[in-house]
Design a protein around this motif. Structure first.
Motif, short mmCIF file in Angstrom:
data_model
loop_
_atom_site.label_atom_id
_atom_site.label_comp_id
_atom_site.label_asym_id
_atom_site.label_seq_id
_atom_site.Cartn_x
_atom_site.Cartn_y
_atom_site.Cartn_z
N ASP A 35 -69.71 152.97 8.55
CA ASP A 35 -70.71 151.93 8.37
C ASP A 35 -70.51 150.83 9.41
OD1 ASP A 35 -72.04 153.14 6.24
OD2 ASP A 35 -70.64 152.28 4.77
N PRO A 36 -71.60 150.31 9.96
CA PRO A 36 -71.47 149.26 10.97
C PRO A 36 -70.78 148.02 10.41
CG PRO A 36 -73.79 149.87 10.60
CD PRO A 36 -72.96 150.66 9.65
N LEU A 37 -70.16 147.27 11.32
CA LEU A 37 -69.52 146.02 10.91
C LEU A 37 -70.56 145.11 10.26
CD1 LEU A 37 -67.25 145.33 14.00
CD2 LEU A 37 -66.56 146.14 11.76
N GLY A 38 -70.14 144.39 9.28
CA GLY A 38 -71.04 143.48 8.59
C GLY A 38 -71.68 144.09 7.36
N VAL A 39 -71.64 145.41 7.25
CA VAL A 39 -72.16 146.06 6.06
C VAL A 39 -71.01 146.13 5.06
CG1 VAL A 39 -73.10 148.19 5.09
CG2 VAL A 39 -73.82 147.41 7.36
N ASP A 40 -71.14 145.41 3.98
CA ASP A 40 -70.07 145.31 3.00
C ASP A 40 -70.29 146.32 1.89
OD1 ASP A 40 -67.78 144.34 1.83
OD2 ASP A 40 -68.77 142.67 0.82
N PRO A 41 -69.49 147.42 1.86
CA PRO A 41 -69.66 148.40 0.78
C PRO A 41 -69.30 147.78 -0.56
CG PRO A 41 -67.67 148.87 2.04
CD PRO A 41 -68.37 147.73 2.73
N ASP A 42 -69.88 148.32 -1.59
CA ASP A 42 -69.59 147.87 -2.93
C ASP A 42 -68.08 147.92 -3.18
OD1 ASP A 42 -69.45 147.34 -5.63
OD2 ASP A 42 -70.54 149.12 -6.26
N ALA A 43 -67.51 146.80 -3.58
CA ALA A 43 -66.07 146.71 -3.76
C ALA A 43 -65.54 147.69 -4.80
CB ALA A 43 -65.68 145.29 -4.14
N LEU A 44 -66.38 148.09 -5.74
CA LEU A 44 -65.95 149.00 -6.79
C LEU A 44 -66.29 150.45 -6.49
CD1 LEU A 44 -66.93 146.85 -9.90
CD2 LEU A 44 -64.70 147.05 -8.79
N SER A 45 -66.93 150.71 -5.37
CA SER A 45 -67.30 152.07 -5.01
C SER A 45 -66.04 152.91 -4.77
CB SER A 45 -68.16 152.07 -3.75
OG SER A 45 -68.43 153.38 -3.34
N THR A 46 -66.11 154.17 -5.18
CA THR A 46 -64.96 155.07 -5.00
C THR A 46 -65.10 155.92 -3.75
OG1 THR A 46 -65.99 156.75 -6.38
CG2 THR A 46 -64.49 155.18 -7.47
N SER A 47 -66.12 155.69 -2.95
CA SER A 47 -66.31 156.46 -1.72
C SER A 47 -66.88 155.56 -0.62
CB SER A 47 -67.25 157.65 -1.97
OG SER A 47 -68.53 157.18 -2.30
N GLY A 48 -66.90 156.11 0.59
CA GLY A 48 -67.53 155.38 1.68
C GLY A 48 -66.58 154.72 2.66
N ARG A 49 -65.28 154.87 2.46
CA ARG A 49 -64.32 154.23 3.35
C ARG A 49 -63.45 155.22 4.12
NH1 ARG A 49 -64.33 151.89 -1.46
NH2 ARG A 49 -65.10 149.77 -1.63
N GLY A 50 -63.61 156.49 3.87
CA GLY A 50 -62.72 157.51 4.42
C GLY A 50 -62.72 157.60 5.93
N MET A 51 -63.88 157.59 6.55
CA MET A 51 -63.92 157.72 8.01
C MET A 51 -63.40 156.45 8.68
SD MET A 51 -64.53 160.79 8.51
CE MET A 51 -64.51 160.72 10.29
N ALA A 52 -63.49 155.32 8.03
CA ALA A 52 -62.86 154.10 8.57
C ALA A 52 -61.34 154.28 8.57
CB ALA A 52 -63.27 152.88 7.76
N LEU A 53 -60.82 154.92 7.54
CA LEU A 53 -59.38 155.22 7.48
C LEU A 53 -59.00 156.18 8.61
CD1 LEU A 53 -56.65 155.09 5.95
CD2 LEU A 53 -57.44 157.04 4.62
N VAL A 54 -59.80 157.23 8.82
CA VAL A 54 -59.54 158.17 9.91
C VAL A 54 -59.55 157.44 11.25
CG1 VAL A 54 -60.45 160.18 11.16
CG2 VAL A 54 -60.37 160.20 8.66
#
Length: 149
Positions: A101-120
């Protein structure tokens, strides 16, 4: 007359395994990657980062890249002299590509998905996606061992 004898470095190590496109297959990919890297004598830091990258990419392949009746492929390429590891996960769903997700797009803090590729992206030196014929894709991540390890 003295000639320098060329030193042959350690050979590039390669491991490939087909795995079921399930949560169990994703878990097995992570375990196999760690086992293989340890047997090759890969540095611990590289192995630990690779474990997380394989876990994320394999989970994505099982969740988002799954096509009924088709497996995903784990491939590892380690070049010991350079400390460079390429992790590849190939799946049969070529029309869905991972993204961050582009910078500035704040994913839902309680979401259990959507951060994996940022970790990669944080753990790998580089990652990209290439076609995997006939209709799939391969997500590749390159990791390098720290100098002096």
């Amino acid at each position: 007359m003295n000639h320098a004898t060329p030193q042959v470095g350690a050979p590039v190590r390669t491991f490939t395994q087909l795995l079921s496109s399930t949560r169990r297959g994703a878990r097995l990919a992570r375990l196999l990657a760690v086992t293989e890297l340890r047997s090759w004598g890969a540095p611990q830091d590289l192995t630990e980062r690779a474990e997380l990258v394989v876990a994320e990419l394999a989970a994505n392949a099982a969740l988002h890249g799954r096509v009924p009746g088709r497996c995903f492929r784990l491939t590892l390429h380690l070049d010991p002299p350079t400390g460079r590891l390429r992790v590849e996960i190939s799946d049969a769903h070529g029309d869905l590509h991972p993204h961050i997700d582009p910078l500035g797009v704040d994913p839902d803090a309680l979401s259990t998905s959507g951060r994996g590729m940022a970790l990669v992206a944080a753990l790998a030196d580089h990652w990209d996606t290439v076609p995997y014929p006939p209709s799939g894709k391969t997500v590749r991540a390159v990791l390098t061992a720290p100098a002096g390890v």
